[in-house]
Scaffold this motif. Structure first.
Motif, short mmCIF file in Angstrom:
data_model
loop_
_atom_site.label_atom_id
_atom_site.label_comp_id
_atom_site.label_asym_id
_atom_site.label_seq_id
_atom_site.Cartn_x
_atom_site.Cartn_y
_atom_site.Cartn_z
N THR A 123 -8.33 0.62 -5.48
CA THR A 123 -8.97 -0.50 -4.76
C THR A 123 -7.91 -1.37 -4.11
O THR A 123 -8.03 -1.78 -2.95
N GLU A 124 -6.84 -1.64 -4.87
CA GLU A 124 -5.77 -2.48 -4.33
C GLU A 124 -5.09 -1.80 -3.14
O GLU A 124 -4.80 -2.43 -2.11
N LYS A 133 -5.94 -1.94 4.51
CA LYS A 133 -6.80 -2.57 5.53
C LYS A 133 -6.14 -3.83 6.10
O LYS A 133 -6.18 -4.08 7.30
N LEU A 134 -5.55 -4.63 5.19
CA LEU A 134 -4.86 -5.85 5.65
C LEU A 134 -3.73 -5.49 6.61
O LEU A 134 -3.57 -6.11 7.67
N LYS A 171 -6.37 0.30 -1.07
CA LYS A 171 -7.28 0.23 0.09
C LYS A 171 -7.25 -1.15 0.72
O LYS A 171 -7.20 -1.30 1.94
N THR A 172 -7.28 -2.18 -0.14
CA THR A 172 -7.30 -3.57 0.36
C THR A 172 -6.06 -3.84 1.20
O THR A 172 -6.15 -4.36 2.32
N TYR A 175 0.83 -1.22 0.00
CA TYR A 175 0.00 0.00 0.00
C TYR A 175 0.86 1.26 0.00
O TYR A 175 0.49 2.28 -0.60
#
Ligand SMILES: Cc1cc2nc3c(=O)[nH]c(=O)nc-3n(C[C@H](O)[C@H](O)[C@H](O)COP(=O)(O)OP(=O)(O)OC[C@H]3O[C@@H](n4cnc5c(N)ncnc54)[C@H](O)[C@@H]3O)c2cc1C
Length: 375
Positions: free
Chosen positions: A321-322, A328-329, A324-325, A303
């Motif tokens: 989107t990636e 979050k991870l 954000k993913t 990220y």
């Protein structure tokens, strides 16, 4: 290079540093002599500001190899990792300070100047919203001035401090707090005492007095706790996870070597299933915590790579989107990694003493230091 420095300098110095520890006189800290040797060696090898871009003098490393290095440094001496690992604080300057501040401060860290994060106060520990150290803006010179007390600050006599302070008069919660950069060259902060700790003794834990200490705002006002400390703490948590993995590895190495060498009932004690089982569980906890650390750090790298790209151009919707993913991870795995690794480090240090039998309780063996450092 990291392995060489750790194996040849940091690890052999660890016992002396644990005995000598740092001292404080006239408001200033002096490191144990061999801590200075460790810092010199890591600085000369270019191991400060490892993750910073080359334009600031860093190595431009992703976080994964930096964490691998932190794991090794901690295996050699967890107390030194506490100091060396504070280079993480520079990430906050890189992410949130303005370009002028970045160009003035980041190269200094890459050249070996040390940092600290000054958050905790006597009445503000877990509850950082209660921070009261006061920041007052002086319109005449455009600087902020800090007054108050901080405690439990690792490496509190550092060259560059990140300080959480109350900039909004009359407020009592987290929204009244901002982040500041204090440069020791400007003066105004003294070390009142250093704590006498049970472990990681090489790293000075300081009580600081701020008296009209000139400082600069880092980022925007009022975002000190709710944005910048949150980011800073995630970096610090990964550092603690790496420190824990290093201690687990050291504990496993010590236990394995002793179990192979110590003979009872006519054979090496590793041949007894009960001892072999302790060792295999130690190894499983070590491998699990290391895997979790590296995987979590990989999420951070992904990220943050998107963050960097976003500074140059607009991200595509898929990239956003990636980003954000993985963000979050990283946010959910970071505390998990810190929590599990530090518990496993404590358990492995305990088991290391068990494998040593009565000898494990004696100061002659490394395992008692590992046990104190793990705690
Ligand atoms: C070796 C060392 C190095 C440190 N280095 C730094 C540093 O570099 N910079 C810095 O700013 N600080 C540093 N600290 C301070 C550290 O961050 C604080 O000790 C920590 O935040 C806890 O605060 P506290 O000690 O005041 O404990 P307290 O907040 O008083 O907590 C006491 C107990 O109550 C529990 N507790 C508190 N609130 C809750 C709640 N809401 N729900 C459930 N349980 C709760 C806690 O988990 C803990 O078990 C360091 C501390 C140590 C020991």
């Amino acid at each position: 290079i990291v392995g060489e420095i750790c194996g040849e300098i940091v690890a052999p110095n660890a016992e002396d540093v644990d005995h000598e520890g740092p001292t404080v006189a006239n408001g200033r800290v002096t490191y144990a002599s061999k801590t200075k040797e460790n810092l010199d060696a890591t600085t000369k090898a270019g191991l400060m500001g490892m993750t910073m871009p080359r334009k600031y003098g860093g190595l431009n490393f992703p976080a994964v190899p930096y964490m691998i290095a932190a794991d090794m440094v901690s295996r050699a001496d967890a107390g030194f990792e506490n100091l060396w690992g504070l280079q993480d604080c520079v990430e906050t300057i890189y992410e949130f300070a303005d370009e002028d501040q970045k160009s003035r401060y980041i190269p200094r860290v890459c050249q070996g100047e040390t940092m600290s994060m000054d958050l905790t106060e006597p009445d503000a520990g877990s509850d950082l919203q209660a921070v009261m150290l006061k920041a007052t803006y002086n319109e005449k010179d455009g600087y902020w001035y800090l007054n108050g007390v901080k405690r439990f600050i690792t490496n509190g006599d550092s060259d560059l401090h990140l300080v959480l302070a109350r900039s909004e008069e009359g407020t009592r919660d987290g929204r009244g707090l901002s982040m500041f950069i204090y440069d020791k060259r400007n003066g105004g902060v003294t070390v009142r005492r250093i704590e006498n700790k049970m472990g990681i003794k090489g790293s000075p834990t300081c009580e600081l007095v701020f008296k009209n200490a000139k400082a600069e705002l880092c980022g925007d006002r009022k975002l000190g706790l709710i944005k910048y400390v949150m980011a800073l703490m995630n970096g610090a948590r990964l550092g603690i996870a790496a420190q824990s993995v290093g201690i687990s590895q050291a504990a496993y190495n010590e236990a394995l070597a002793y179990a192979k060498e110590r003979r009872q009932f006519g054979k090496a004690i590793i041949e007894f299933p009960a001892v072999a089982e302790i060792l295999s569980l130690m190894k499983a906890k070590l491998d699990a915590s290391r895997a979790l650390l590296y995987e979590t750090t990989r999420f951070v790298d992904i990220y943050k790579a998107f963050d960097d790209i976003a500074k140059e151009r607009k991200l595509t919707p898929e990239e956003r989107t990636e980003q954000k993913t993985f963000s979050k991870l990283a946010d959910s795995f970071t505390p998990l990694s810190k929590g599990m690794s530090s518990e496993f480090a404590n358990q492995n240090a305990y088991d290391c003493i068990q494998v040593h039998g009565g000898s494990g309780f004696m100061k002659d063996y490394t395992c008692e230091r590992l046990y104190r450092d793990a705690r």
